[in-house]
Design a protein around this motif. Structure first.
Motif, PDB file in Angstrom:
ATOM      1  N   PHE A 184      51.905  40.564 112.556  1.00  0.00           N
ATOM      2  CA  PHE A 184      50.535  40.664 113.055  1.00  0.00           C
ATOM      3  C   PHE A 184      50.457  40.150 114.493  1.00  0.00           C
ATOM      4  O   PHE A 184      49.922  40.809 115.393  1.00  0.00           O
ATOM      5  CB  PHE A 184      49.604  39.843 112.145  1.00  0.00           C
ATOM      6  CG  PHE A 184      48.155  39.876 112.538  1.00  0.00           C
ATOM      7  CD1 PHE A 184      47.307  40.821 112.008  1.00  0.00           C
ATOM      8  CD2 PHE A 184      47.646  38.942 113.439  1.00  0.00           C
ATOM      9  CE1 PHE A 184      45.961  40.848 112.371  1.00  0.00           C
ATOM     10  CE2 PHE A 184      46.309  38.964 113.801  1.00  0.00           C
ATOM     11  CZ  PHE A 184      45.472  39.915 113.261  1.00  0.00           C
ATOM     12  N   GLY A 185      51.008  38.969 114.740  1.00  0.00           N
ATOM     13  CA  GLY A 185      50.979  38.413 116.078  1.00  0.00           C
ATOM     14  C   GLY A 185      51.732  39.257 117.086  1.00  0.00           C
ATOM     15  O   GLY A 185      51.313  39.402 118.240  1.00  0.00           O
ATOM     16  N   ARG A 186      52.847  39.839 116.645  1.00  0.00           N
ATOM     17  CA  ARG A 186      53.659  40.654 117.553  1.00  0.00           C
ATOM     18  C   ARG A 186      52.890  41.889 118.030  1.00  0.00           C
ATOM     19  O   ARG A 186      53.007  42.289 119.181  1.00  0.00           O
ATOM     20  CB  ARG A 186      54.958  41.055 116.846  1.00  0.00           C
ATOM     21  CG  ARG A 186      55.917  41.846 117.740  1.00  0.00           C
ATOM     22  CD  ARG A 186      57.201  42.151 116.979  1.00  0.00           C
ATOM     23  NE  ARG A 186      57.908  40.919 116.657  1.00  0.00           N
ATOM     24  CZ  ARG A 186      58.524  40.688 115.505  1.00  0.00           C
ATOM     25  NH1 ARG A 186      58.504  41.611 114.546  1.00  0.00           N
ATOM     26  NH2 ARG A 186      59.164  39.559 115.298  1.00  0.00           N
ATOM     27  N   ARG A 187      52.091  42.474 117.139  1.00  0.00           N
ATOM     28  CA  ARG A 187      51.315  43.648 117.539  1.00  0.00           C
ATOM     29  C   ARG A 187      50.356  43.304 118.672  1.00  0.00           C
ATOM     30  O   ARG A 187      50.215  44.046 119.649  1.00  0.00           O
ATOM     31  CB  ARG A 187      50.525  44.208 116.343  1.00  0.00           C
ATOM     32  CG  ARG A 187      51.367  44.834 115.266  1.00  0.00           C
ATOM     33  CD  ARG A 187      50.540  45.787 114.412  1.00  0.00           C
ATOM     34  NE  ARG A 187      49.340  45.196 113.846  1.00  0.00           N
ATOM     35  CZ  ARG A 187      49.283  44.586 112.669  1.00  0.00           C
ATOM     36  NH1 ARG A 187      50.385  44.484 111.931  1.00  0.00           N
ATOM     37  NH2 ARG A 187      48.146  44.088 112.214  1.00  0.00           N
ATOM     38  N   PHE A 188      49.689  42.171 118.554  1.00  0.00           N
ATOM     39  CA  PHE A 188      48.721  41.806 119.578  1.00  0.00           C
ATOM     40  C   PHE A 188      49.389  41.255 120.833  1.00  0.00           C
ATOM     41  O   PHE A 188      48.814  41.298 121.912  1.00  0.00           O
ATOM     42  CB  PHE A 188      47.719  40.793 119.010  1.00  0.00           C
ATOM     43  CG  PHE A 188      46.718  41.411 118.086  1.00  0.00           C
ATOM     44  CD1 PHE A 188      45.590  42.033 118.583  1.00  0.00           C
ATOM     45  CD2 PHE A 188      46.921  41.397 116.713  1.00  0.00           C
ATOM     46  CE1 PHE A 188      44.661  42.612 117.729  1.00  0.00           C
ATOM     47  CE2 PHE A 188      45.998  41.965 115.844  1.00  0.00           C
ATOM     48  CZ  PHE A 188      44.865  42.582 116.359  1.00  0.00           C
TER      49      PHE A 188
ATOM     50  N   PHE B 273      55.277  33.167 115.519  1.00  0.00           N
ATOM     51  CA  PHE B 273      56.023  34.255 116.134  1.00  0.00           C
ATOM     52  C   PHE B 273      57.512  34.044 115.864  1.00  0.00           C
ATOM     53  O   PHE B 273      57.959  32.942 115.541  1.00  0.00           O
ATOM     54  CB  PHE B 273      55.781  34.304 117.654  1.00  0.00           C
ATOM     55  CG  PHE B 273      54.376  34.615 118.038  1.00  0.00           C
ATOM     56  CD1 PHE B 273      53.950  35.929 118.184  1.00  0.00           C
ATOM     57  CD2 PHE B 273      53.454  33.596 118.242  1.00  0.00           C
ATOM     58  CE1 PHE B 273      52.640  36.218 118.531  1.00  0.00           C
ATOM     59  CE2 PHE B 273      52.149  33.877 118.587  1.00  0.00           C
ATOM     60  CZ  PHE B 273      51.746  35.187 118.732  1.00  0.00           C
ATOM     61  N   ALA B 274      58.256  35.111 116.017  1.00  0.00           N
ATOM     62  CA  ALA B 274      59.708  35.025 115.882  1.00  0.00           C
ATOM     63  C   ALA B 274      60.317  34.598 117.217  1.00  0.00           C
ATOM     64  O   ALA B 274      59.710  34.779 118.276  1.00  0.00           O
ATOM     65  CB  ALA B 274      60.270  36.387 115.452  1.00  0.00           C
ATOM     66  N   PRO B 275      61.534  34.026 117.206  1.00  0.00           N
ATOM     67  CA  PRO B 275      62.176  33.626 118.467  1.00  0.00           C
ATOM     68  C   PRO B 275      62.305  34.784 119.454  1.00  0.00           C
ATOM     69  O   PRO B 275      62.189  34.577 120.660  1.00  0.00           O
ATOM     70  CB  PRO B 275      63.540  33.113 118.005  1.00  0.00           C
ATOM     71  CG  PRO B 275      63.335  32.677 116.601  1.00  0.00           C
ATOM     72  CD  PRO B 275      62.332  33.617 116.028  1.00  0.00           C
TER      73      PRO B 275
ATOM     74  N   TRP C 154      59.006  27.707 120.530  1.00  0.00           N
ATOM     75  CA  TRP C 154      59.904  28.451 121.414  1.00  0.00           C
ATOM     76  C   TRP C 154      60.727  27.555 122.324  1.00  0.00           C
ATOM     77  O   TRP C 154      61.506  28.033 123.137  1.00  0.00           O
ATOM     78  CB  TRP C 154      59.083  29.420 122.276  1.00  0.00           C
ATOM     79  CG  TRP C 154      58.661  30.650 121.541  1.00  0.00           C
ATOM     80  CD1 TRP C 154      59.277  31.192 120.446  1.00  0.00           C
ATOM     81  CD2 TRP C 154      57.540  31.489 121.833  1.00  0.00           C
ATOM     82  NE1 TRP C 154      58.597  32.322 120.034  1.00  0.00           N
ATOM     83  CE2 TRP C 154      57.533  32.535 120.867  1.00  0.00           C
ATOM     84  CE3 TRP C 154      56.556  31.483 122.800  1.00  0.00           C
ATOM     85  CZ2 TRP C 154      56.575  33.536 120.859  1.00  0.00           C
ATOM     86  CZ3 TRP C 154      55.591  32.474 122.801  1.00  0.00           C
ATOM     87  CH2 TRP C 154      55.606  33.494 121.837  1.00  0.00           C
ATOM     88  N   ARG C 155      60.562  26.253 122.255  1.00  0.00           N
ATOM     89  CA  ARG C 155      61.154  25.377 123.258  1.00  0.00           C
ATOM     90  C   ARG C 155      62.670  25.243 123.163  1.00  0.00           C
ATOM     91  O   ARG C 155      63.291  24.713 124.077  1.00  0.00           O
ATOM     92  CB  ARG C 155      60.497  23.998 123.195  1.00  0.00           C
ATOM     93  CG  ARG C 155      59.045  24.073 123.633  1.00  0.00           C
ATOM     94  CD  ARG C 155      58.409  22.741 123.826  1.00  0.00           C
ATOM     95  NE  ARG C 155      57.066  22.904 124.379  1.00  0.00           N
ATOM     96  CZ  ARG C 155      56.258  21.901 124.672  1.00  0.00           C
ATOM     97  NH1 ARG C 155      56.651  20.659 124.456  1.00  0.00           N
ATOM     98  NH2 ARG C 155      55.063  22.133 125.178  1.00  0.00           N
ATOM     99  N   ASP C 156      63.242  25.683 122.079  1.00  0.00           N
ATOM    100  CA  ASP C 156      64.707  25.621 121.982  1.00  0.00           C
ATOM    101  C   ASP C 156      65.338  27.010 122.067  1.00  0.00           C
ATOM    102  O   ASP C 156      66.487  27.200 121.663  1.00  0.00           O
ATOM    103  CB  ASP C 156      65.131  24.941 120.675  1.00  0.00           C
ATOM    104  CG  ASP C 156      64.589  25.657 119.439  1.00  0.00           C
ATOM    105  OD1 ASP C 156      63.747  26.553 119.611  1.00  0.00           O
ATOM    106  OD2 ASP C 156      65.017  25.311 118.318  1.00  0.00           O
ATOM    107  N   THR C 157      64.604  27.969 122.590  1.00  0.00           N
ATOM    108  CA  THR C 157      65.128  29.334 122.694  1.00  0.00           C
ATOM    109  C   THR C 157      65.714  29.577 124.080  1.00  0.00           C
ATOM    110  O   THR C 157      65.274  28.980 125.076  1.00  0.00           O
ATOM    111  CB  THR C 157      64.019  30.371 122.434  1.00  0.00           C
ATOM    112  OG1 THR C 157      63.016  30.254 123.458  1.00  0.00           O
ATOM    113  CG2 THR C 157      63.379  30.153 121.069  1.00  0.00           C
ATOM    114  N   PRO C 158      66.706  30.469 124.193  1.00  0.00           N
ATOM    115  CA  PRO C 158      67.239  30.824 125.520  1.00  0.00           C
ATOM    116  C   PRO C 158      66.170  31.389 126.448  1.00  0.00           C
ATOM    117  O   PRO C 158      66.208  31.161 127.659  1.00  0.00           O
ATOM    118  CB  PRO C 158      68.312  31.867 125.188  1.00  0.00           C
ATOM    119  CG  PRO C 158      68.706  31.593 123.774  1.00  0.00           C
ATOM    120  CD  PRO C 158      67.468  31.103 123.101  1.00  0.00           C
TER     121      PRO C 158
END
Length: 544
Positions: A137-141, A160-162, A186-190
């Motif tokens: 749902f969040g990804r669509r928006f 959300f997904a990484p 998201w703070r530990d994502t590349p």
């Protein structure tokens, strides 16, 4: 009174109680009135219950009651569909209504989600609480063309997904990027670390720093945080404090290059007190002694008071040990430093350097310079000829008349040699380049401006003089003497049409270090501010 009459009663509490009763017992006949109340009645009613009390909104209660009635009776006609798509209605109340209607209104909500109208898509999004939104749902928006919709999608505890981080952290809209940086997940994502290294908006960079200093200092976090040493103010100082315990020649070289450009004494205090600074950058001893003569900030004076004695430190060859790729990086940096040095009073002399630095690559830059004959004359021409030929040593030999530029070249080369991205060049600090005959005025919140007599400098809003310092020759023996005092407000001139002026006077006093003769002088400075969001400047007006 009947239920219908109570729903129209002018008393807020009576309407609220009638709405609650309609939710329990009402039939199809109250649907229209409840819909109207849900969309238009914003009255708040204080309701007591036992030892507690609360405020209920009639519109929220009507939305809940309408949902209860519709669960007992099928909706009559398309009234609700027309209402939720009506742009004259309040967006928040429509979203609240859709939320209360729940699964029964999902077809309507889906229609709004696919609408070409931005406000209708926002209603569809807000109808689902952030905690109830799925990743899909969040990804669509998050892919919506409207930045307002994307920003709303990021609010609250929405998940959300990484892999969604890259889209949000690189969004073209700054407010969307700021909201994305604040998402803890998201703070530990590349993508987060990559975004931290390329962000340019100050407020967003400060948010990145807040996050980076709390992360484990991995190689990627270190590389991202190192670039924030180039920031002025809070962000740069915070990054420096996080990196100060790292024993690294590359970090020290970056700090040393920043000392050459920073004009905020509070910031300089953090940098000058950096561990291992003079171990890896002993060439800074002489510039720091020069800075000590004019410093006014107490913390900076304390740091500089512990400097070792002056001694000569021969400069190394910046190009020594660099491979061809590294030499090309240093050559571009040399041109950048030269451009910053020449630009303020160059009279167009640095235009060719600006064109070179704006080119996407060195080959294109060389074509631009030769095609348009931007070489010019003087030192800039020598630098550009060296750049076109790819001759680093020739560029390093060009004398621009500054003792500090060779240091900047050396510190940049050390960063490159250490395998870190060098900090960008900047204008050399006037605290290091101007002579002692100038008045140094430290403003509240740390920044220092350097003024010539009858000269001026731009300052930020709400900054007033805190300390003033001047070096003057002793009348008896001629020894340069440090005179210092605190300016006091003396007048305000509000009679001008376009600006307001505040005047400050200071008695600067000191004793000759050679003969101990007391000395004093009076100085007048003024702060002028435009009445209509004009510039704010400080000037040195007079000296007795």
């Amino acid at each position: 009174m009947s239920l219908a009459e109570d729903l129209d009663d002018p008393d807020d509490l009576t309407r609220l109680l009638a709405v609650e009763k309609a939710g329990r017992d009402g039939g199809p006949e109250v649907i229209g009135r409840l819909l109207d109340l849900a969309l238009h009645d914003g009255a708040e009613v204080q309701v007591a219950g036992g030892m507690t009390e609360r405020w209920d909104t009639v519109s929220d209660a009507a939305a809940g009651a309408l949902a209860a009635v519709l669960r007992r009776h099928p909706p009559a006609g398309p009234r609700i569909g027309r209402a939720v798509a009506d742009l004259t209605e309040n967006d928040d109340r429509v979203a609240r209504l859709l939320h209360c209607l729940g699964a029964d209104a999902e077809p309507l909500r889906r229609e709004l989600e696919t609408s070409s109208e931005e406000r209708l898509r926002l209603r569809a999004l807000r109808a689902v609480r952030p905690s109830d939104r799925t990743v899909e749902f969040g990804r669509r928006f998050l892919a919506d063309p409207s930045p307002l919709v994307r920003l709303e999608a990021l609010r609250g505890s929405s998940r959300f997904a990484p892999e969604d981080a890259q889209r949000a952290l690189s969004d073209v809209n700054a407010e969307v990027r700021l909201a994305a940086v604040r998402k803890m997940q998201w703070r530990d994502t590349p993508a987060f670390l990559a975004g931290a290294r390329v962000e340019t908006v100050r407020e967003i960079r400060e948010q990145y720093v807040r996050a980076l200093v709390d992360l484990p200092l991995t190689d990627d976090v270190f590389a991202a945080l190192l670039g924030y040493l180039a920031d002025d103010g809070w962000a740069g100082r915070t990054a420096a404090r996080r990196l100060r315990l790292i024993d690294s020649p590359g970090v020290v070289a970056a700090v040393a290059s920043r000392i050459l450009v920073v004009d905020d004494e509070a910031h300089l205090a953090d940098l000058a007190g950096f561990p291992h600074l003079l171990e890896y950058a002993p060439e800074l001893v002489e510039p720091l002694h020069r800075l000590h003569r004019g410093a006014t900030d107490g913390e900076l004076l304390g740091v500089l008071g512990r400097l070792p004695q002056r001694s000569a430190y021969p400069l190394e060859d910046p190009a020594d040990g660099l491979d061809p790729v590294q030499q090309a990086r240093l050559l571009r940096a040399v041109l950048g430093w030269a451009h910053c040095f020449l630009e303020p009073g160059g009279g167009g002399e640095s235009d060719g350097l600006a064109a070179w630095l704006a080119a996407p690559d060195d080959r294109t830059a060389a074509e631009w310079i030769t095609e348009h004959d931007w070489f010019g004359t003087g030192p800039a021409a020598g630098l550009l000829h060296a750049a076109v030929d790819g001759d680093l040593r020739r560029a390093l030999d060009v004398d621009l008349g500054s003792e500090l530029l060779p240091l900047a070249y050396v510190f940049t080369a050390r960063q490159i040699r250490a395998g870190v991205d060098p900090l960008p060049p900047g204008p050399l600090s006037r605290l290091l380049t101007e002579g002692p005959e100038l008045l140094r005025v430290r403003l509240h919140r740390g920044r220092t401006v350097v003024l010539r007599l009858h000269g001026s400098a731009a300052v930020g809003p709400r900054l007033t003089p805190a300390d003033a310092l001047l070096h003057a020759p002793c009348p008896g023996c001629g020894t340069s003497t440090r005179l210092r005092g605190s300016p006091g407000w003396t007048y305000r001139d509000e009679d001008r049409v376009r600006e307001v002026e505040d005047g400050y006077a200071a008695t600067l006093a000191g004793a000759c270090p050679a003969c101990a003769a007391p000395m004093r002088t009076e100085v007048l400075v003024s702060v002028t501010e435009g009445r209509f969001d004009g510039p704010r400047t400080i000037s040195w007006d007079a000296r007795s």
